[in-house]
Design an enzyme around this catalytic site. Structure first.
Site, mmCIF file in Angstrom:
data_model
loop_
_atom_site.group_PDB
_atom_site.id
_atom_site.type_symbol
_atom_site.label_atom_id
_atom_site.label_comp_id
_atom_site.label_asym_id
_atom_site.label_seq_id
_atom_site.Cartn_x
_atom_site.Cartn_y
_atom_site.Cartn_z
ATOM 1 C CG ASP A 289 -6.134 -3.377 -3.562
ATOM 2 O OD1 ASP A 289 -6.873 -2.610 -2.920
ATOM 3 O OD2 ASP A 289 -4.900 -3.396 -3.405
ATOM 4 C CB ILE B 57 -11.197 -16.871 -7.868
ATOM 5 C CG1 ILE B 57 -11.409 -17.462 -6.467
ATOM 6 C CG2 ILE B 57 -9.934 -16.021 -7.925
ATOM 7 C CD1 ILE B 57 -11.437 -16.462 -5.351
ATOM 8 C CB SER C 25 -0.956 -0.042 1.194
ATOM 9 O OG SER C 25 -1.957 0.919 1.052
ATOM 10 C CG ASP D 291 -12.331 -20.352 -9.011
ATOM 11 O OD1 ASP D 291 -12.934 -19.437 -9.637
ATOM 12 O OD2 ASP D 291 -11.090 -20.452 -9.018
ATOM 13 C CG ASP E 63 -16.318 -17.783 -11.172
ATOM 14 O OD1 ASP E 63 -15.071 -17.889 -11.262
ATOM 15 O OD2 ASP E 63 -16.989 -18.445 -10.359
ATOM 16 C CB ALA F 198 -12.057 -22.760 -12.544
ATOM 17 C CG HIS G 150 -5.453 -2.502 0.290
ATOM 18 N ND1 HIS G 150 -4.780 -2.079 -0.840
ATOM 19 C CD2 HIS G 150 -4.951 -1.779 1.316
ATOM 20 C CE1 HIS G 150 -3.916 -1.139 -0.499
ATOM 21 N NE2 HIS G 150 -4.004 -0.938 0.794
#
Ligand SMILES: *[C@@H]1O[C@H](CO)[C@@H](O)[C@H](O)[C@H]1NC(C)=O
Ligand SMILES: *[C@@H]1O[C@H](CO)[C@@H](O)[C@H](O)[C@H]1NC(C)=O
Ligand SMILES: *[C@@H]1O[C@H](CO)[C@@H](O)[C@H](O)[C@H]1NC(C)=O
Ligand SMILES: *[C@@H]1O[C@H](CO)[C@@H](O)[C@H](O)[C@H]1NC(C)=O
Ligand SMILES: *[C@@H]1O[C@H](CO)[C@@H](O)[C@H](O)[C@H]1NC(C)=O
Ligand SMILES: *[C@@H]1O[C@H](CO)[C@@H](O)[C@H](O)[C@H]1NC(C)=O
Length: 528
Positions: A402, A267, A189, A265, A258, A263, A442
């Site tokens: 983030d 993410i 950061s 998942d 996604d 996949a 973050h």
């Protein structure tokens, strides 16, 4: 036991005791030996491994980070005040572990603070580094001390870290007979920006820099975080979305994006591929149940939030928020209030007017702040050839969830370096590697495999493949650069059982699920 062996064991015993005492004695006597201009030693204290340190409330910013720090290894703690000008000073600590590995390290800071990151000192000392941490020139988490005090801004922009490094290296040489071999930096950061500032401005300060989620393009970043409030409006506005409504946006983004990596998942591996169409969220006229859809005004808000911010002349000031971070960002960035750090920057640095209101922030304010750029706090130079020539290595990482600093800005910086240095990614790989970390918020947390050893809260183990700091040590000392960064997905928060691992790719490659099997199998993924 014979008399002789009794004597021997007595002698041995006191030898062992003696060696323990030697470190302790060296520590407590060290305070009086320090004679460095501008340095005033407050104390040198031996801390035994297992101690739960009670911290100075001011220096640790106790209100946000707790007033204690547990220390797992024996070390010598030296606390100092170092003047940086005739009207400014930093509070500096150096932690010298007994089990020392011959490496110097500087930690960094966060936000607009003002706080020694004791958890990073404890973490890196435990890994055998002689570590320093400073308060960045002022105490507390607020930017108020900048008000009519340019020296404090200068400390914050670059001088606190550099001063801590110069003094810290000197002290490390005085404390340990063999000094140190290599020097490192670890920060995220604002700490990531400080790492990049060192790379850009002080190419000889570090052999290896690990810089996460850097707040570079700093004034652009503050403009970006200021511009959300004028978009969302206050919670009573038609344009506002509640946290629950942002969840609806998030679910729709996942529905569309996604599986782009192969996949399902939860993410998103490559946020660049995700260009969501959010009109799908507008409530149907026939719908009697409006709990899973939004008004056109709200959809417009979500689209603007996920777009870059442009300046007066039409050039981009800051890229878009990457999609996928909605749930983390809603309560802090889109909460219907001006973002505190941005507000304080215009109040105490740009306009010197504590009553200035961030509610009407616009791009003219961005232009005023960019023109000011005090002490080159932007930290935005793409030519880092002096660092390259000095033999330095930099590992840059950024979480793709983030919520405070868009990872798209890190991609923009990477592109600037490539273009300004006229180098292809394979050339940059020799000394600069950038990793995007899917499922990381973050500097940590998030929905995915964020445990890469960037700090004690994302620590898994010391193996270089599982730990970005130890990966940097291996790169600097053995010349073996990390190909991927392996992250742990914790089943239930930091330190809990690892649910799965994922190898995060070096930019500009991206992760694709090739199968067969489950997304939890790290070998079913490939960087392409
Ligand atoms: C350290 O002490 C504080 C109280 O001073 C306590 O709240 C905290 O839980 C302790 N930490 C550990 C790791 O024991
Ligand atoms: C502080 O230093 C500045 C220059 O760095 C000088 O102009 C100023 O006179 C000094 N102030 C005092 C009180 O010594
Ligand atoms: C910060 O707080 C410490 C006490 O923890 C104090 O000694 C120091 O002078 C303060 N620094 C500034 C710049 O006010
Ligand atoms: C409205 O839709 C939501 C989400 O699909 C569902 O949980 C809820 O039960 C529905 N409410 C009614 C009154 O049908
Ligand atoms: C637009 O403004 C920015 C800063 O406000 C400046 O850096 C940039 O050079 C300008 N671009 C043009 C094309 O004038
Ligand atoms: C993959 O693993 C997860 C977590 O263990 C599980 O919930 C999921 O059902 C598995 N999926 C497949 C296709 O086997």
């Amino acid at each position: 036991m014979t008399r002789l062996s009794a004597l021997l064991s007595l002698a041995l015993g006191s030898l062992v005791l003696g060696s323990q005492d030697a470190f302790q004695t060296k520590c407590t006597e060290f305070a009086d030996k320090i004679d460095i201009p501008n340095v005033k030693v407050n104390f040198a204290q031996y801390v035994q491994g297992g101690t739960n340190l009670t911290l100075d409330q001011v220096a640790s910013c106790a209100s946000s980070d707790g007033s204690s720090q547990s220390v797992s290894v024996d070390l010598c703690r030296v606390a100092m005040a170092v003047s940086t000008s005739n009207s400014s000073e930093i509070t500096l600590e150096a932690w010298f572990p007994r089990e020392y590995k011959g490496r110097f390290l500087s930690t960094g800071n966060g936000g607009l603070g003002g706080c020694i990151q004791y958890y990073d000192l404890a973490y890196t000392a435990q890994l055998g580094f002689a570590s320093v941490g400073a308060n960045n020139g002022h105490n507390g988490t607020s930017g108020k001390p900048f008000y009519h005090h340019p020296e404090v801004i200068e400390d914050f922009a670059y001088r606190s870290i550099h001063t801590g490094v110069v003094i810290g290296k000197e002290l490390t040489k005085q404390f340990y007979d063999n000094g140190f071999d290599k020097s490192y930096y670890l920060g995220c950061s604002t700490g990531g920006r400080q790492g990049w500032k060192s790379v850009q401005k002080y190419p000889n300060d570090f052999d290896g820099v690990v810089a996460g989620a850097p707040a570079i393009n700093f004034v652009g970043l503050l403009s970006w975080s200021a511009h959300f409030y004028p978009i969302t409006g206050s919670p009573s506005s038609k344009t506002y979305l509640s946290t629950a409504e942002w969840k609806i946006v998030h679910n729709e983004i996942l529905r569309q994006c996604d599986t782009l990596d192969g996949a399902k998942d939860g993410i998103i591996e490559d946020t660049d591929l995700c260009q969501p169409i959010l009109e799908t969220l507008i409530c149907k006229s026939s719908s009697k149940n409006n709990t899973n859809c939004l008004s056109p005004e709200q959809v417009n808000t979500a689209q603007q939030v996920l777009s870059p911010v442009y300046g007066l002349n039409g050039t981009m000031i800051y890229p878009r928020m990457q999609p996928g971070s909605e749930n983390l960002a809603a309560p802090i960035m889109y909460n219907g209030q001006p973002f505190t750090y941005s507000k304080e920057w215009w109040q105490y640095v740009v306009y010197n007017n504590p009553s200035w209101s961030a509610k009407n922030w616009n791009v003219k304010d961005a232009a005023a702040a960019l023109a000011q750029n005090p002490y080159d706090i932007q930290t935005w130079h793409g030519d880092i050839s002096p660092f390259q020539k000095a033999g330095g290595k930099v590992l840059h990482y950024h979480g793709l969830q983030d919520q405070l600093i868009s990872s798209d800005n890190s991609k923009w910086y990477y592109s600037r370096v490539a273009k300004e240095m006229n180098m292809a990614p394979s050339d940059l790989d020799e000394f600069y590697r950038f990793f995007t970390i899917s499922g990381m918020g973050h500097c940590g947390a998030g929905d995915g495999a964020y445990g890469i050893g960037q700090g004690s809260r994302s620590y898994n183990d010391n193996k270089p493949e599982n730990n970005v700091l130890m990966a940097m040590v291996k790169w600097v000392e053995e010349g073996v650069a990390p190909d991927t960064v392996r992250g742990a997905k914790f089943s239930n928060g930091p330190g809990s059982e690892v649910e799965y691992y994922r190898k995060h790719c070096r930019y500009p490659r991206r992760n694709v699920f090739k199968g067969p099997g489950n997304y939890t199998d790290e070998n079913a993924w490939q960087c392409v």
